[in-house]
Design a protein around this motif. Structure first.
Motif, PDB file in Angstrom:
ATOM      1  N   ILE A  72      10.090 -34.638  10.537  1.00 29.78           N
ATOM      2  CA  ILE A  72      10.337 -34.874  11.962  1.00 29.78           C
ATOM      3  C   ILE A  72      10.074 -36.342  12.314  1.00 29.78           C
ATOM      4  O   ILE A  72      10.774 -36.941  13.137  1.00 29.78           O
ATOM      5  CB  ILE A  72       9.453 -33.952  12.821  1.00 29.78           C
ATOM      6  N   GLU A  73       9.062 -36.932  11.679  1.00 28.26           N
ATOM      7  CA  GLU A  73       8.758 -38.337  11.938  1.00 28.26           C
ATOM      8  C   GLU A  73       9.916 -39.239  11.522  1.00 28.26           C
ATOM      9  O   GLU A  73      10.265 -40.193  12.227  1.00 28.26           O
ATOM     10  CB  GLU A  73       7.472 -38.720  11.213  1.00 28.26           C
ATOM     11  N   VAL A  74      10.533 -38.946  10.368  1.00 24.47           N
ATOM     12  CA  VAL A  74      11.712 -39.717   9.922  1.00 24.47           C
ATOM     13  C   VAL A  74      12.863 -39.515  10.899  1.00 24.47           C
ATOM     14  O   VAL A  74      13.556 -40.470  11.294  1.00 24.47           O
ATOM     15  CB  VAL A  74      12.123 -39.292   8.497  1.00 24.47           C
ATOM     16  N   LEU A  75      13.077 -38.268  11.288  1.00 27.41           N
ATOM     17  CA  LEU A  75      14.141 -37.929  12.237  1.00 27.41           C
ATOM     18  C   LEU A  75      13.973 -38.703  13.535  1.00 27.41           C
ATOM     19  O   LEU A  75      14.913 -39.321  14.047  1.00 27.41           O
ATOM     20  CB  LEU A  75      14.109 -36.423  12.504  1.00 27.41           C
ATOM     21  N   ALA A  76      12.743 -38.669  14.072  1.00 32.55           N
ATOM     22  CA  ALA A  76      12.474 -39.308  15.363  1.00 32.55           C
ATOM     23  C   ALA A  76      12.647 -40.823  15.297  1.00 32.55           C
ATOM     24  O   ALA A  76      13.069 -41.455  16.276  1.00 32.55           O
ATOM     25  CB  ALA A  76      11.056 -38.969  15.817  1.00 32.55           C
ATOM     26  N   GLY A 127       9.757 -22.450  15.749  1.00 27.73           N
ATOM     27  CA  GLY A 127       9.735 -21.601  14.570  1.00 27.73           C
ATOM     28  C   GLY A 127       9.430 -22.303  13.269  1.00 27.73           C
ATOM     29  O   GLY A 127       9.238 -21.652  12.242  1.00 27.73           O
ATOM     30  N   ASN A 128       9.371 -23.624  13.283  1.00 36.48           N
ATOM     31  CA  ASN A 128       8.987 -24.378  12.092  1.00 36.48           C
ATOM     32  C   ASN A 128       7.481 -24.637  12.133  1.00 36.48           C
ATOM     33  O   ASN A 128       6.915 -24.908  13.185  1.00 36.48           O
ATOM     34  CB  ASN A 128       9.744 -25.710  12.030  1.00 36.48           C
ATOM     35  N   TYR A 129       6.848 -24.551  10.980  1.00 33.94           N
ATOM     36  CA  TYR A 129       5.385 -24.662  10.935  1.00 33.94           C
ATOM     37  C   TYR A 129       4.985 -26.133  11.021  1.00 33.94           C
ATOM     38  O   TYR A 129       4.727 -26.798  10.016  1.00 33.94           O
ATOM     39  CB  TYR A 129       4.845 -24.008   9.665  1.00 33.94           C
ATOM     40  N   LEU A 130       4.950 -26.636  12.269  1.00 31.41           N
ATOM     41  CA  LEU A 130       4.694 -28.046  12.528  1.00 31.41           C
ATOM     42  C   LEU A 130       3.449 -28.209  13.388  1.00 31.41           C
ATOM     43  O   LEU A 130       2.924 -27.240  13.941  1.00 31.41           O
ATOM     44  CB  LEU A 130       5.908 -28.665  13.227  1.00 31.41           C
ATOM     45  N   SER A 131       3.002 -29.447  13.534  1.00 31.00           N
ATOM     46  CA  SER A 131       1.803 -29.695  14.328  1.00 31.00           C
ATOM     47  C   SER A 131       1.989 -30.948  15.191  1.00 31.00           C
ATOM     48  O   SER A 131       3.094 -31.468  15.344  1.00 31.00           O
ATOM     49  CB  SER A 131       0.583 -29.827  13.412  1.00 31.00           C
ATOM     50  N   ASP A 132       0.897 -31.437  15.734  1.00 23.87           N
ATOM     51  CA  ASP A 132       0.942 -32.522  16.708  1.00 23.87           C
ATOM     52  C   ASP A 132       1.718 -33.764  16.272  1.00 23.87           C
ATOM     53  O   ASP A 132       2.449 -34.340  17.088  1.00 23.87           O
ATOM     54  CB  ASP A 132      -0.481 -32.930  17.079  1.00 23.87           C
ATOM     55  N   PRO A 133       1.600 -34.242  15.025  1.00 23.97           N
ATOM     56  CA  PRO A 133       2.323 -35.466  14.658  1.00 23.97           C
ATOM     57  C   PRO A 133       3.826 -35.399  14.924  1.00 23.97           C
ATOM     58  O   PRO A 133       4.449 -36.432  15.219  1.00 23.97           O
ATOM     59  CB  PRO A 133       2.024 -35.600  13.155  1.00 23.97           C
ATOM     60  N   SER A 134       4.419 -34.203  14.844  1.00 25.91           N
ATOM     61  CA  SER A 134       5.860 -34.077  15.121  1.00 25.91           C
ATOM     62  C   SER A 134       6.171 -34.426  16.566  1.00 25.91           C
ATOM     63  O   SER A 134       7.069 -35.227  16.863  1.00 25.91           O
ATOM     64  CB  SER A 134       6.331 -32.651  14.809  1.00 25.91           C
ATOM     65  N   LEU A 135       5.422 -33.835  17.507  1.00 25.78           N
ATOM     66  CA  LEU A 135       5.674 -34.096  18.927  1.00 25.78           C
ATOM     67  C   LEU A 135       5.299 -35.526  19.297  1.00 25.78           C
ATOM     68  O   LEU A 135       5.966 -36.162  20.128  1.00 25.78           O
ATOM     69  CB  LEU A 135       4.895 -33.113  19.795  1.00 25.78           C
ATOM     70  N   ALA A 164       9.391 -26.294  21.387  1.00 29.14           N
ATOM     71  CA  ALA A 164       8.512 -26.297  20.221  1.00 29.14           C
ATOM     72  C   ALA A 164       7.668 -25.026  20.197  1.00 29.14           C
ATOM     73  O   ALA A 164       6.455 -25.071  19.992  1.00 29.14           O
ATOM     74  CB  ALA A 164       7.623 -27.539  20.234  1.00 29.14           C
ATOM     75  N   SER A 165       8.321 -23.888  20.415  1.00 32.40           N
ATOM     76  CA  SER A 165       7.619 -22.607  20.443  1.00 32.40           C
ATOM     77  C   SER A 165       7.356 -22.114  19.022  1.00 32.40           C
ATOM     78  O   SER A 165       8.139 -22.368  18.106  1.00 32.40           O
ATOM     79  CB  SER A 165       8.442 -21.568  21.211  1.00 32.40           C
ATOM     80  N   SER A 166       6.248 -21.403  18.849  1.00 29.77           N
ATOM     81  CA  SER A 166       5.889 -20.791  17.566  1.00 29.77           C
ATOM     82  C   SER A 166       5.847 -21.814  16.435  1.00 29.77           C
ATOM     83  O   SER A 166       6.279 -21.543  15.320  1.00 29.77           O
ATOM     84  CB  SER A 166       6.878 -19.660  17.213  1.00 29.77           C
ATOM     85  N   CYS A 167       5.334 -22.979  16.729  1.00 31.22           N
ATOM     86  CA  CYS A 167       5.164 -23.999  15.684  1.00 31.22           C
ATOM     87  C   CYS A 167       3.791 -23.896  15.031  1.00 31.22           C
ATOM     88  O   CYS A 167       3.580 -24.453  13.955  1.00 31.22           O
ATOM     89  CB  CYS A 167       5.361 -25.397  16.270  1.00 31.22           C
ATOM     90  N   ASN A 180       1.431 -20.777  22.571  1.00 34.23           N
ATOM     91  CA  ASN A 180       0.168 -20.643  21.828  1.00 34.23           C
ATOM     92  C   ASN A 180      -0.500 -21.987  21.548  1.00 34.23           C
ATOM     93  O   ASN A 180      -0.868 -22.308  20.418  1.00 34.23           O
ATOM     94  CB  ASN A 180       0.396 -19.900  20.502  1.00 34.23           C
ATOM     95  N   ILE A 181      -0.644 -22.774  22.577  1.00 26.70           N
ATOM     96  CA  ILE A 181      -1.263 -24.088  22.437  1.00 26.70           C
ATOM     97  C   ILE A 181      -2.738 -23.920  22.088  1.00 26.70           C
ATOM     98  O   ILE A 181      -3.464 -23.157  22.728  1.00 26.70           O
ATOM     99  CB  ILE A 181      -1.124 -24.895  23.743  1.00 26.70           C
TER     100      ILE A 181
END
Length: 481
Positions: free
Chosen positions: A179-183, A196-204, A219-222, A247-248
């Motif tokens: 996600i970081e490369v994408l952004a 639905g992807n198992y991601l965390s704070d660095p992505s957002l 970014a639901s169910s990450c 689910n924050i």
């Protein structure tokens, strides 16, 4: 003497045919319809059994296509994408969801030939990895909307992971690094769905730092998004209109010492453009609800599903502050009672949709309150509630001419008498779902057809005796076997 035939101008025919469900079939009626359909068809949904040769012919025929949907296509997806890329069409949106994989070569071809492709939907791609995200960002840096969501829940993921390890399979999915490369490359991104992807704070955080035009984030169910990250998002994204993050976690990711003090409560006021907020499954304290109420953001849609400890007094403060709210979703807020709905209903004046499904303490009184006190309401979801439990009570349901859609599935107390009252109170009803309502009979269905002259769709999975067929006033049929 015969009547003279009326000749409609082409623009009138274009208006009529633009509303047709199967324009491709209608275009075969005559040469004029064929020519008109070629000019007005802007969206193509490819059928599952279509061959590459047939797709090529459609792409040549409909020269003004803007949106192409390949989500149902069961052929060779890469060949189909290459056909689209080489077609010369000015396509703006492409949906390749539910496919196994999209190759880098196909993405490069899209990027080389379709500079106006703004929307790419890759929902539920079975094998989508960080390298694929890099290829998307490199090939299509002008993208404005991207959907890479995945609907696999965590139980499914764990089973899949166990299966992969037991069969010596290498499991690689999207990570924060991808996600970081994408952004870093999609600077013009306005809408992204990473649910639905198992991601965390660095992505957002990467998205909020690089994509300054972001308006919608899903970014639901990450799994690992914290309130500290959401707080930073509010502060960094002044254009944010819609946010969905379930689910924050109440802990914090600390990109810097100063950021550790940021919370949703002291940051929500920075979201000056936010009109749709979904932070379901979060622990909502009275102070958090109060802070949202005081933020004075332009909120129109609020979703608070699965908030078991929701403060009703705090919710009252929030709804009092946002009486122009149009969409309210309180699914599985199990503490809600009929009295709560009665107390909150003065703030429902502009609601067009409400979801109270799985609120087991709500009954007929709530439905009556909604029909009487919500003049703008068009859709109600009350699946698996206590609707029907007060069937014997004399109750004023009122009459609401706006309500067109009711989802009343799994209401085990719902009987014919209550359904008849509902039909009389909602005369403009068009769609009704009463699947798995065990005490309903065909008599109740017939009565609602008598009251609701516009009804055209009824769902029920219950088998009624006799196998008779019921015809609605609009001519549609409900078969009760």
């Amino acid at each position: 003497m015969g009547k003279k035939a009326v000749v409609l101008p082409q623009e009138r025919w274009e208006l009529i045919l633009s509303r047709a469900d199967n324009l491709e079939a209608i275009s075969l009626v005559c040469k004029e319809f064929f020519c008109i359909s070629n000019n007005i068809l802007h969206s193509l949904k490819v059928k599952n059994n279509l061959s590459i040769q047939q797709l090529r012919q459609l792409l040549k025929r409909f020269s003004r296509l803007k949106r192409i949907d390949l989500s149902k296509f069961e052929g060779e997806i890469d060949r189909a994408v290459l056909e689209i890329a080489r077609s010369g069409l000015n396509v703006e949106a492409l949906d390749v969801s539910y496919q196994k994989r999209i190759t880098v070569e196909s993405l490069r071809e899209l990027g080389s030939n379709m500079n106006n492709l703004k929307t790419l939907v890759c929902r539920n791609i079975r094998y989508l990895e960080d390298s694929d995200l890099a290829a998307i960002a490199t090939s299509l840096p002008w993208l404005e909307e991207l959907d890479i969501s995945y609907s696999m829940d965590y139980d499914d993921f764990n089973h899949f992971e166990d299966f992969a390890h037991s069969n010596n399979m290498y499991l690689e999915l999207i990570t924060d690094a991808g996600i970081e490369v994408l952004a870093s490359k999609l600077k013009g991104l306005r809408r992204i769905n990473i649910s639905g992807n198992y991601l965390s704070d660095p992505s957002l955080l990467a998205l909020s730092s690089n994509c300054v035009f972001l308006r919608e984030i899903f970014a639901s169910s990450c799994g690992r998004i914290t309130q500290n990250c959401i707080a930073l998002l509010f502060r960094r994204c002044p254009n944010l209109v819609s946010l969905s993050a379930h689910n924050i976690e109440m802990g914090s990711f600390e990109p810097s010492p100063s950021a550790s003090s940021f919370t949703i409560e002291n940051s929500i006021a920075y979201a000056k453009a936010l009109s749709a907020l979904d932070i379901s499954g979060t622990v909502f304290s009275h102070s958090l609800l109060s802070s949202i109420a005081k933020a004075h953001i332009p909120l129109k849609e609020l979703t608070l599903r699965n908030c078991y400890d929701l403060s009703i007094s705090g919710l009252s403060l929030l709804l009092h502050a946002y009486q122009s709210l149009e969409i309210l979703d309180l699914e599985r807020v199990e503490s809600l009672t009929d009295k709560d709905i009665s107390d909150l209903s003065p703030y429902f004046h502009h609601l067009t949709y409400i979801n109270l499904s799985y609120c087991c303490r709500l009954s007929d009184s709530t439905f009556a309150i909604l029909t009487r006190n919500c003049p703008s309401l068009e859709r109600i979801d009350m699946e698996d509630t206590g609707l029907g439990a007060e069937d014997d009570l004399v109750m004023d349901y009122g009459k609401n001419h706006q309500i067109e859609y009711l989802n009343l599935q799994y209401n085990n107390e719902l009987r014919d008498g209550t359904l008849e009252k509902i039909g009389r109170s909602c005369p403009s009803l068009r769609t009704l779902n009463v699947s798995h309502c065990q005490h309903l009979t065909s008599k109740g269905i017939r009565e609602i057809f008598k009251s609701c002259k516009k009804i055209s769709q009824v769902w029920s999975l219950k088998r009624f005796g006799g196998g008779s067929e019921i015809e609605s006033p609009t001519g549609s049929r409900f078969k009760d076997d």
